[in-house]
Design a protein around this motif. Structure first.
Motif, mmCIF file in Angstrom:
data_model
loop_
_atom_site.group_PDB
_atom_site.id
_atom_site.type_symbol
_atom_site.label_atom_id
_atom_site.label_comp_id
_atom_site.label_asym_id
_atom_site.label_seq_id
_atom_site.Cartn_x
_atom_site.Cartn_y
_atom_site.Cartn_z
ATOM 1 N N LYS A 14 0.811 -1.213 0.000
ATOM 2 C CA LYS A 14 0.000 0.000 0.000
ATOM 3 C C LYS A 14 0.851 1.272 0.000
ATOM 4 O O LYS A 14 0.301 2.376 -0.052
ATOM 5 C CB LYS A 14 -0.939 -0.004 1.208
ATOM 6 C CG LYS A 14 -2.104 -0.960 1.066
ATOM 7 C CD LYS A 14 -3.020 -0.883 2.270
ATOM 8 C CE LYS A 14 -4.321 -1.620 1.998
ATOM 9 N NZ LYS A 14 -5.154 -0.980 0.951
ATOM 10 N N GLN A 15 2.168 1.083 0.092
ATOM 11 C CA GLN A 15 3.111 2.204 0.073
ATOM 12 C C GLN A 15 2.791 3.213 1.178
ATOM 13 O O GLN A 15 2.799 4.426 0.969
ATOM 14 C CB GLN A 15 3.113 2.869 -1.302
ATOM 15 C CG GLN A 15 3.489 1.923 -2.434
ATOM 16 C CD GLN A 15 3.436 2.577 -3.798
ATOM 17 O OE1 GLN A 15 3.752 3.763 -3.939
ATOM 18 N NE2 GLN A 15 3.045 1.821 -4.806
ATOM 19 N N ILE A 16 2.496 2.682 2.356
ATOM 20 C CA ILE A 16 2.209 3.516 3.518
ATOM 21 C C ILE A 16 3.520 3.831 4.228
ATOM 22 O O ILE A 16 4.250 2.911 4.622
ATOM 23 C CB ILE A 16 1.252 2.786 4.491
ATOM 24 C CG1 ILE A 16 -0.067 2.450 3.790
ATOM 25 C CG2 ILE A 16 1.005 3.632 5.738
ATOM 26 C CD1 ILE A 16 -0.952 1.509 4.594
ATOM 27 N N PRO A 17 3.851 5.081 4.409
ATOM 28 C CA PRO A 17 5.068 5.399 5.167
ATOM 29 C C PRO A 17 4.951 4.891 6.602
ATOM 30 O O PRO A 17 3.912 5.056 7.246
ATOM 31 C CB PRO A 17 5.119 6.935 5.136
ATOM 32 C CG PRO A 17 4.248 7.324 3.978
ATOM 33 C CD PRO A 17 3.168 6.290 3.917
ATOM 34 N N PHE A 18 6.009 4.260 7.092
ATOM 35 C CA PHE A 18 5.963 3.748 8.460
ATOM 36 C C PHE A 18 7.366 3.699 9.054
ATOM 37 O O PHE A 18 8.364 3.635 8.336
ATOM 38 C CB PHE A 18 5.324 2.357 8.504
ATOM 39 C CG PHE A 18 6.111 1.265 7.823
ATOM 40 C CD1 PHE A 18 6.986 0.459 8.544
ATOM 41 C CD2 PHE A 18 5.977 1.040 6.458
ATOM 42 C CE1 PHE A 18 7.702 -0.555 7.923
ATOM 43 C CE2 PHE A 18 6.692 0.027 5.825
ATOM 44 C CZ PHE A 18 7.547 -0.771 6.553
ATOM 45 N N GLU A 19 7.387 3.721 10.368
ATOM 46 C CA GLU A 19 8.632 3.573 11.110
ATOM 47 C C GLU A 19 8.712 2.140 11.629
ATOM 48 O O GLU A 19 7.913 1.746 12.481
ATOM 49 C CB GLU A 19 8.682 4.543 12.285
ATOM 50 C CG GLU A 19 9.911 4.373 13.166
ATOM 51 C CD GLU A 19 9.837 5.182 14.451
ATOM 52 O OE1 GLU A 19 10.765 5.048 15.273
ATOM 53 O OE2 GLU A 19 8.849 5.929 14.643
ATOM 54 N N PRO A 20 9.645 1.334 11.132
ATOM 55 C CA PRO A 20 9.765 -0.038 11.624
ATOM 56 C C PRO A 20 10.497 -0.072 12.960
ATOM 57 O O PRO A 20 11.557 0.535 13.123
ATOM 58 C CB PRO A 20 10.589 -0.726 10.532
ATOM 59 C CG PRO A 20 11.412 0.368 9.930
ATOM 60 C CD PRO A 20 10.595 1.628 10.049
#
Length: 216
Positions: A23-29
């Motif tokens: 979904k190309q959702i920006p996230f912090e892993p």
């Protein structure tokens, strides 16, 4: 930014990880090694059940992979990972649930054996037969379609994080001429490649997996 708490070898976390990438959702892993990280006060405040995955998005915390997947699909609908067509939607949901409630539990006795724990022969036999039954059923659903619901969906993500692992238990996939091309298509996706654990990672994690299973 959405925070994603995960462990690299967790299939539950991997399905969420793949969805975030698709979904190309920006996230912090935020990686937890499951060697004690999950028991920290910081993570326990997010998930009192002390397991991955978990996300925090705009202050909302969500645990359990299927709840997270539903949330992501509702809040970030494009690209869609669930079909609109009723038949395709039913198939996608069915495959995902069978993967979660039938296939994943059936792998547990075989994982225990893999890490050196004692498992009754009857239990292993039943687990292997259940896995084969699921694989045979999945095979019938892939007639004339590249993915379970036609187009790539959450069904392929959930099943795709589990089906390849059966080879570790000596269950050959060669007998499934439709599952094999499906797996090949899946393995070409960036989300699959980015989240796939390496053999070295798997081998290094086996002692810790044994400790976790012994504690259950």
């Amino acid at each position: 930014m959405l925070q994603f708490y995960y462990a690299p070898l967790s299939v539950n976390a991997r399905r969420v990880w793949m969805a975030l990438l698709e979904k190309q959702i920006p996230f912090e892993p935020i990686q937890l090694n499951l060697d004690g990280d999950q028991f920290s006060a910081e993570f326990t405040a997010i998930n009192p059940l002390q397991r991955v995955p978990a996300i925090v998005d705009d202050g909302l915390r969500i645990v359990e992979s299927f709840a997270i997947l539903d949330y992501l699909e509702a809040k970030y609908p494009l690209p869609a990972l669930l079909p609109q067509d009723l038949e395709a939607l039913a198939i996608a949901r069915m495959v995902a649930m069978i993967s979660l409630t039938e296939l994943q539990p059936a792998t547990l006795p075989l994982i225990k054996q893999l890490v050196g724990l004692t498992v009754a022969a009857e239990t292993l036999e039943k687990a292997e037969q259940r896995i084969i039954t699921v694989l045979q059923f999945f095979e019938t659903l892939l007639v004339d379609r590249p993915y379970f619901a036609g187009a790539f969906s959450l069904a392929d993500i959930v099943a795709g994080t589990l089906v390849p692992s059966v080879a570790m238990f000596g269950i050959a996939l060669d007998a499934y001429p439709r599952l094999n091309p499906w797996l090949e298509r899946l393995s070409q996706r960036d989300s699959f490649q980015q989240t796939a654990p390496t053999p070295k990672q798997i081998q290094a994690a086996l002692p810790n997996i044994r400790k976790i299973l012994e504690a259950r």
